[in-house]
Design an enzyme around this catalytic site. Structure first.
Site, PDB file in Angstrom:
ATOM      1  N   CYS A 211       0.765  -1.320  -0.090  1.00 13.16           N
ATOM      2  CA  CYS A 211      -0.150   0.090   0.128  1.00 13.16           C
ATOM      3  C   CYS A 211       0.942   1.206   0.097  1.00 13.16           C
ATOM      4  O   CYS A 211       1.709   1.232   0.961  1.00 13.16           O
ATOM      5  CB  CYS A 211      -0.915  -0.164   1.305  1.00 13.16           C
ATOM      6  SG  CYS A 211      -1.930   1.511   1.338  1.00 13.16           S
ATOM      7  N   ASN A 212       0.900   1.709  -1.205  1.00 11.85           N
ATOM      8  CA  ASN A 212       1.715   3.032  -1.389  1.00 11.85           C
ATOM      9  C   ASN A 212       1.444   4.078  -0.275  1.00 11.85           C
ATOM     10  O   ASN A 212       2.221   4.915   0.338  1.00 11.85           O
ATOM     11  CB  ASN A 212       1.612   3.744  -2.750  1.00 11.85           C
ATOM     12  CG  ASN A 212       2.303   3.097  -3.814  1.00 11.85           C
ATOM     13  OD1 ASN A 212       3.325   3.227  -3.850  1.00 11.85           O
ATOM     14  ND2 ASN A 212       1.505   1.917  -4.187  1.00 11.85           N
TER      15      ASN A 212
ATOM     16  N   CYS B  63       0.027   3.540  -6.874  1.00  8.15           N
ATOM     17  CA  CYS B  63      -1.192   2.883  -6.023  1.00  8.15           C
ATOM     18  C   CYS B  63      -1.213   1.315  -6.339  1.00  8.15           C
ATOM     19  O   CYS B  63      -1.362   1.205  -7.681  1.00  8.15           O
ATOM     20  CB  CYS B  63      -2.427   3.516  -5.939  1.00  8.15           C
ATOM     21  SG  CYS B  63      -3.729   2.872  -5.070  1.00  8.15           S
TER      22      CYS B  63
HETATM   23  N1  DGL Z   1      -3.584   0.480  -2.555  1.00  8.15           N
HETATM   24  C1  DGL Z   1      -3.357   1.616  -1.770  1.00  8.15           C
HETATM   25  C2  DGL Z   1      -2.197   2.334  -2.115  1.00  8.15           C
HETATM   26  O1  DGL Z   1      -1.216   1.594  -2.810  1.00  8.15           O
HETATM   27  C3  DGL Z   1      -4.486   2.328  -1.204  1.00  8.15           C
HETATM   28  C4  DGL Z   1      -5.612   2.746  -1.989  1.00  8.15           C
HETATM   29  C5  DGL Z   1      -6.537   3.472  -0.985  1.00  8.15           C
HETATM   30  O2  DGL Z   1      -7.007   2.598  -0.132  1.00  8.15           O
HETATM   31  O3  DGL Z   1      -6.946   4.432  -1.299  1.00  8.15           O
HETATM   32  O4  DGL Z   1      -2.113   3.243  -2.067  1.00  8.15           O
END
Ligand code: DGL
Length: 251
Positions: A73-74, A175
């Site tokens: 999760c970024n 993301c």
């Molecule tokens: N998949 C996540 C990321 O890489 C989070 C996306 C989210 O929940 O807004 O940031």
């Protein structure tokens, strides 16, 4: 017995990282935890992100004795990585660090970056990749598009419009939900090479990957909903899914 690795995200996004890892080691032992009950994370406060992340990692250690955790999760990685690493002594792999490494291998500029509001606001990618003349744009709805499967090409095109005029050579998918929109993104920006940080995770977790039949997916949301979503996003795989409720992290 060797232990599985843990992989966490706000929702289904980190499964794009799981897919990349499974292509490398199809029998790797892993426990994936998606916090779908509280997804999206993209506009959460740092306090919330640290709390939710601590609950997830604590759960994976308590229940599965994971050997390492991939923060797929970024938004978490960009916001509270140092604090998470201070709280837990096991190896923590950051998708943002992998994204920076993958981009530096390509030498493509100008570089576009798309990510959640929180990741873009942290400026971590823009600062670390400033040599690549980054054009960064928040695409706050994209994670929800993936989770709910309610979007069309016009939605993607409208969100990426600010990037159209920059003659980008590459676009960093900042993301983990976005690789699931890669077809549409490539249609809107056909000249751009899409960079997925997930390939950089392979090298970081190699030492923790080993064949086992322990491949477990856990969600804080609804199992049946995730089952349907994964059947659509990753039809080549069949996963067994469990539901859980996370306990508050003991502070
Ligand atoms: N998949 C996540 C990321 O890489 C989070 C996306 C989210 O929940 O807004 O940031």
């Amino acid at each position: 017995m060797k232990q599985p690795i843990g992989i966490i995200d706000s929702g289904v996004g980190g499964m794009s990282v799981v897919k990349t890892l499974l292509e490398y080691e199809p029998e790797m032992g892993f426990v994936y935890l998606g916090d779908q009950a509280r997804c999206p994370y993209g506009e959460r406060t740092k306090k919330e992100l640290l709390q939710f992340t601590s609950e997830m990692i604590y759960y994976l250690i308590q229940q599965y004795q994971v050997s390492a955790v991939v923060i797929a999760c970024n938004t978490i990685s960009a916001t509270c990585l140092n604090e998470v690493r201070q709280r837990f002594s096991l190896p923590i792999i950051s998708i943002v660090e992998c994204g920076i490494a993958v981009t530096r291998e390509h030498h493509l500029k100008p570089l576009g970056i798309i990510a959640t509001t929180k990741t873009i606001a942290s400026h971590i990618y823009q600062q670390q990749l400033r040599d690549y003349l980054p054009q960064a744009v928040a695409t706050p709805n994209f994670a929800t598009y993936v989770e709910t499967q309610t979007y069309d090409l016009t939605d993607i095109s409208r969100a990426l419009a600010p990037l159209q005029e920059h003659n980008l050579q590459a676009l960093l998918l900042g993301c983990t939900h976005y690789p699931f929109l890669a077809t549409e993104i490539a249609q809107v920006l056909p000249e751009c090479q899409l960079l997925d940080p997930a390939v950089g995770v392979i090298q970081e977790v190699q030492q923790f990957l080993f064949p086992t039949n322990r491949q477990i997916i856990v969600t804080t949301g609804q199992e049946s909903q995730l089952q349907q979503l994964l059947a659509k996003l990753l039809p080549e795989y069949r996963f067994s899914i469990q539901q859980t409720t996370l306990e508050p992290y003991p502070s």
